[in-house]
Design an enzyme around this catalytic site. Structure first.
Site, short mmCIF file in Angstrom:
data_model
loop_
_atom_site.label_atom_id
_atom_site.label_comp_id
_atom_site.label_asym_id
_atom_site.label_seq_id
_atom_site.Cartn_x
_atom_site.Cartn_y
_atom_site.Cartn_z
N ARG A 531 -1.14 -66.73 9.73
CA ARG A 531 0.21 -66.51 9.19
C ARG A 531 1.16 -67.64 9.58
O ARG A 531 1.24 -67.99 10.76
CB ARG A 531 0.78 -65.18 9.69
CG ARG A 531 -0.01 -63.98 9.26
CD ARG A 531 0.27 -63.64 7.81
NE ARG A 531 -0.54 -62.50 7.37
CZ ARG A 531 -0.41 -61.95 6.18
NH1 ARG A 531 0.46 -62.41 5.30
NH2 ARG A 531 -1.17 -60.94 5.84
N ASP A 615 18.82 -57.01 10.51
CA ASP A 615 17.67 -57.18 11.40
C ASP A 615 17.94 -58.23 12.47
O ASP A 615 18.40 -59.33 12.16
CB ASP A 615 16.45 -57.66 10.58
CG ASP A 615 15.92 -56.59 9.64
OD1 ASP A 615 15.94 -55.42 10.03
OD2 ASP A 615 15.49 -56.95 8.52
N HIS A 710 0.79 -53.57 12.47
CA HIS A 710 -0.11 -54.73 12.50
C HIS A 710 -1.53 -54.36 12.16
O HIS A 710 -2.37 -55.22 11.98
CB HIS A 710 -0.07 -55.39 13.88
CG HIS A 710 1.28 -55.97 14.16
ND1 HIS A 710 2.21 -55.31 14.92
CD2 HIS A 710 1.86 -57.10 13.75
CE1 HIS A 710 3.30 -56.03 14.97
NE2 HIS A 710 3.12 -57.12 14.27
#
Ligand SMILES: Nc1nc2c(c(=O)[nH]1)N[C@@H](CNc1ccc(C(=O)N[C@@H](CCC(=O)N[C@@H](CCC(=O)N[C@@H](CCC(=O)O)C(=O)O)C(=O)O)C(=O)O)cc1)CN2
Ligand SMILES: [Zn+2]
Length: 777
Positions: A531, A615, A710
């Site tokens: 990622r 956030d 996850h």
């Protein structure tokens, strides 16, 4: 002679070749041999770039198929016993099991959530110091044994040697390696493992020497932390022992000043010391005083954490006295590994043309080192052309009319002292919001993103290539919103979200729309495993030319009667996950971003969005590595958040979200954010975090994450009930929300749907229990 080297190099490839090869391998489309070939080709290319740039050594050992800490777990043979490897798996297969766990997939492609299947959860991931890179956390206990498994590393050394390179091997030092691990057994001190670990290091260093490595760079970044006494004491003995292998050692520190560890680090029995002259430049003089003359001083003069072209004149002014004093034993390097910057930005197709020349990716940083070396060794005349060009670039950046916008500074200066306060205290806001939304006890919500499917990314890629026109792209994204809203209505989620389909990334998306930011096509930086992120480049004063999220949120609200939650990224996270300017304090930049987000929140409110989430997953990550600097940071970081959040009315419900970190250290500051609701990652710590919130009677609402996003593992309603009951022991039910740990963008729809169905079911059971006045058996 003055030498140049790098502590490490990016490994993902300019076109993310490693990412795509890994994901193909995991899908079973290419075998291990093909993956190894891609890996070998990448590090050969990266060594060639280092050699071509004139570095004295290539760095071997910084490459990893997933993470360099995970490489060390295998290198020292300390794979946790809980994985139950039986000797039949290949090392590479075990490696990916450590990194990704084993998903017990069933016919429908998702796991049943059977508790026994949890035994093969991946190693935990956590942030590498104050970066956005995540490493895999080693697990240590009393039974941990070490056994050297150096074939891969020795193979890389042999490969580099056969290509004619001079080799310096990069390793994590034994003390940092132990420090970075976690222990399950309470009361077990992982430092007790040092004596068992050191022989493996000595054996390894001897093998590396025999294989032709000339130096070992041993990274001990923990020297920049406030360490307990026992750890500080262990350094002398550790390096006495490593020194017996007779391979010259370069002890490398970075990210943070050495302070009380400075003289100790200088006196250790090693052949050289690397220091971060960007973060700890003020210590250079005392290091030059303390470090014995026969040792190598490696000066991390080029910023390894940012992408600005180095001011070579300023760098030379700092290096010249050192060069005169130390003569040949001066090495030049980036401040830290170049893992944290993109490979190159100079030829990036999307990067603003004016800005390109101001920037330096990893490749360009190597070239800067060469110019500095030659200027010192052969005189500035030998590189006058390069120096002149660099000077012109720095001057262009300093004087560009695009950097400063006086109206931004004026607005900040004129900000009312109450701009970081809501109109009324929480209890009054709570009453106003409850009257407006009439949410049930234990309201359910999610954190924002829904699966970023291949179709979504393909649509965006086509749009970027110009093959999908703006109206068609927007229509496709609206269809994704329709889908996300319909799924949430069917599931019965109380506070739905629009799903963030239109965002490539929660920071880059805002960077692309704000003035003062530039973005790249290929400025990829590894975040974890395969990622990557493309941190935008914040080069100038920030302004918001137009609303950024309002049309999407308003559309989403039009599709449902439930209160649609608007979704923004907070100023500290945008700061932390961008490459930011180094010509003003980070605090000033954070406040500018805060104003833009504040305006966006006010516009969302005006468009009828009654619940807004800002956030701040990176609030904790930005905490300085040295405790003495914590308060200063927390003051401006929390103020920036509050400025962003406090422009809305009492009846608007303001949420924030945090994840990926250890929050216990900063709970009072989290409380001071005064968000109406905070959703926070807690499931992996089994709700332990909440004890902290409970212990000082946190007044506002909390949504403790009830499942780890996850993993594709689907939690059962019972799992979620157990966690929520645990939460209710320390937080009043009236304060509790029910939600996952984080956004769902890396998940697929089948497991997302299944997990959320169980979550909603658990919330309903909790409500029923409460109505019955306690736990209904
Ligand atoms: N900035 C940031 N940091 C963060 C997080 C975060 O969300 N953002 N979360 C935490 C964990 N980190 C994460 C970091 C990245 C990803 C992630 O999924 N990254 C994506 C890339 C996201 C992206 O930029 N996507 C672009 C580009 C997508 C892409 O690869 N497109 C292909 C084509 C795809 C196709 O045709 O199907 C191409 O351009 O070649 C988009 O959606 O537009 C990836 O590596 O795969 C997830 C978690 C902590 N740090
Ligand atoms: Zn999160």
């Amino acid at each position: 002679m003055i030498k140049t080297h790098t502590l490490g190099y990016p490994r993902i490839g300019l076109q993310r070749e490693l990412k795509f090869a890994l994901e193909r391998h995991w899908r079973g489309e290419i075998d291990a041999a093909a993956l190894e070939e891609t890996g070998a080709a990448l590090h050969e290319r990266h060594w060639a770039e280092q050699a071509d740039a004139g570095l004295d050594f290539v760095t071997v050992g910084d490459f990893a198929f997933y993470d360099h800490v995970a490489n060390h777990i295998q290198l020292f043979g300390c794979e946790p016993a809980r994985f139950g490897f039986d000797g039949r798996e290949t090392a590479l297969a075990r490696y990916f099991t450590l990194a990704r766990g084993v998903a017990h997939e069933h016919a429908d492609g998702i796991c049943c959530g059977n508790a026994q299947h949890a035994g093969t959860a991946a190693l935990e991931m956590t942030k590498w110091f104050d970066t956005n890179y995540h490493y895999l956390v080693p697990e240590f206990d009393t039974a941990t044994r070490f056994a050297l498994a150096s074939e891969r590393l020795l193979g890389e050394v042999a490969q580099a040697r056969s290509l004619g390179h001079r080799v310096k091997v990069a390793l994590i030092g034994p003390l940092s390696f132990l420090w970075l691990g976690k222990t399950r057994d309470a009361g077990f001190d992982k430092l007790e493992l040092l004596d068992a670990l050191l022989p493996a290091y000595v054996q390894l260093l001897a093998q590396l020497k025999a294989a032709g490595a000339e130096w070992a760079q041993v990274d001990e970044p923990i020297l920049g932390l406030n360490l307990p006494g026992a750890w500080i004491l262990a350094f002398e003995r550790t390096y006495q022992t490593l020194n017996t292998a007779q391979l010259p050692l370069l002890l490398a520190t970075y990210f943070s000043p050495l302070e009380e560890n400075l003289s100790m680090a200088c006196k250790l029995p090693v052949a050289g010391l690397h220091v971060d002259a960007v973060r700890a430049g003020h210590e250079l003089q005392s290091i030059a005083d303390w470090l014995p003359a026969h040792k190598v001083l490696s000066v991390g003069i080029v910023d390894g954490r940012n992408i600005w072209r180095t001011d070579l004149d300023a760098a030379l002014a700092r290096l010249l006295p050192l060069a005169q004093r130390r003569g040949g034993d001066l090495w030049l390097a980036p401040s830290c590994s170049l893992l944290h910057v993109p490979l190159s930005l100079r030829e990036d197709g999307a990067m603003d043309l004016e800005l390109r020349g101001w920037l330096a990716g990893a490749r360009e940083k190597l070239d800067e080192l060469q110019v500095l070396r030659r200027a010192l060794a052969e005189g500035e005349g030998s590189v006058w052309l390069e120096l002149r060009e660099a000077r012109a670039a720095c001057e262009a950046r300093r004087t560009s009319t695009r950097v400063r916008r006086p109206e931004v500074a004026a607005r900040l200066a004129a900000l009312s002292p109450n701009a970081d306060r809501r109109a009324s205290p929480y209890p009054e806001r709570r009453a106003a919001q409850q009257e407006r939304f009439n949410l049930p006890l234990y309201p359910t919500t999610t954190i924002g993103s829904f699966p970023q499917t291949a179709a979504i990314r393909a649509a965006r890629a086509a749009h970027k290539r110009g093959e999908l026109a703006q109206p068609e792209y927007e229509a496709a994204m609206r269809r994704e919103i329709d889908h996300a809203v319909a799924e949430q209505e069917a599931l019965g989620i109380d506070v739905p979200v629009h799903g963030e389909a239109e965002r490539n990334d929660m920071v880059e998306y805002f960077g692309e729309q704000l003035d003062g930011f530039a973005f790249s096509a290929n400025g990829w930086v590894q975040s974890y495993g395969s990622r990557c992120v493309k941190p935008p480049v914040l080069f100038g004063d920030v302004a918001r030319p137009a609303p950024m999220t309002v049309a999407w949120s308003a559309y989403a609200q039009s599709r449902t009667a439930r209160p649609m939650k608007g979704m923004l990224t907070g100023p500290v996270t945008i700061l932390q996950w961008s490459f930011v300017r180094d010509d003003q304090p980070r605090s000033a930049t954070a406040l500018q971003i805060a104003l833009a987000i504040r305006d966006e929140a006010i516009d969302l409110e005006a468009a009828g969005i009654g619940i807004i989430q800002i956030d701040e997953p990176a609030l904790r990550e930005g905490l300085p590595l040295r405790r003495a600097a914590w308060d200063g940071y927390l003051d401006w970081a929390t103020r920036a958040f509050r400025i962003a959040a406090c422009g809305v009315q009492d009846r608007t419900q303001l949420h924030t979200h945090m994840c990926y970190a250890e929050f216990n250290d900063i709970l009072p500051q989290i409380a001071a954010l005064d968000a109406d609701v905070i959703t926070i990652e807690t499931s992996r710590s089994d709700m332990e975090l909440l004890r902290g919130f409970g212990s000082f009677a946190y007044p506002n609402a909390i949504g403790p994450g009830v499942y780890d996003i996850h993993s594709p593992r689907v939690p059962s309603a019972d799992d979620i009930l157990r966690l929520m009951r645990k939460a209710a022991e320390v937080i009043a039910p009236e304060q509790l929300w029910v939600n996952p740990d984080c956004g769902l963008k890396t998940r697929a729809w089948p497991e997302t749907r299944a997990a959320l169905a169980n979550m909603v079911q658990a919330a309903r059971l909790l409500r029923r229990e409460s109505a019955l006045g306690g736990q209904a058996a």
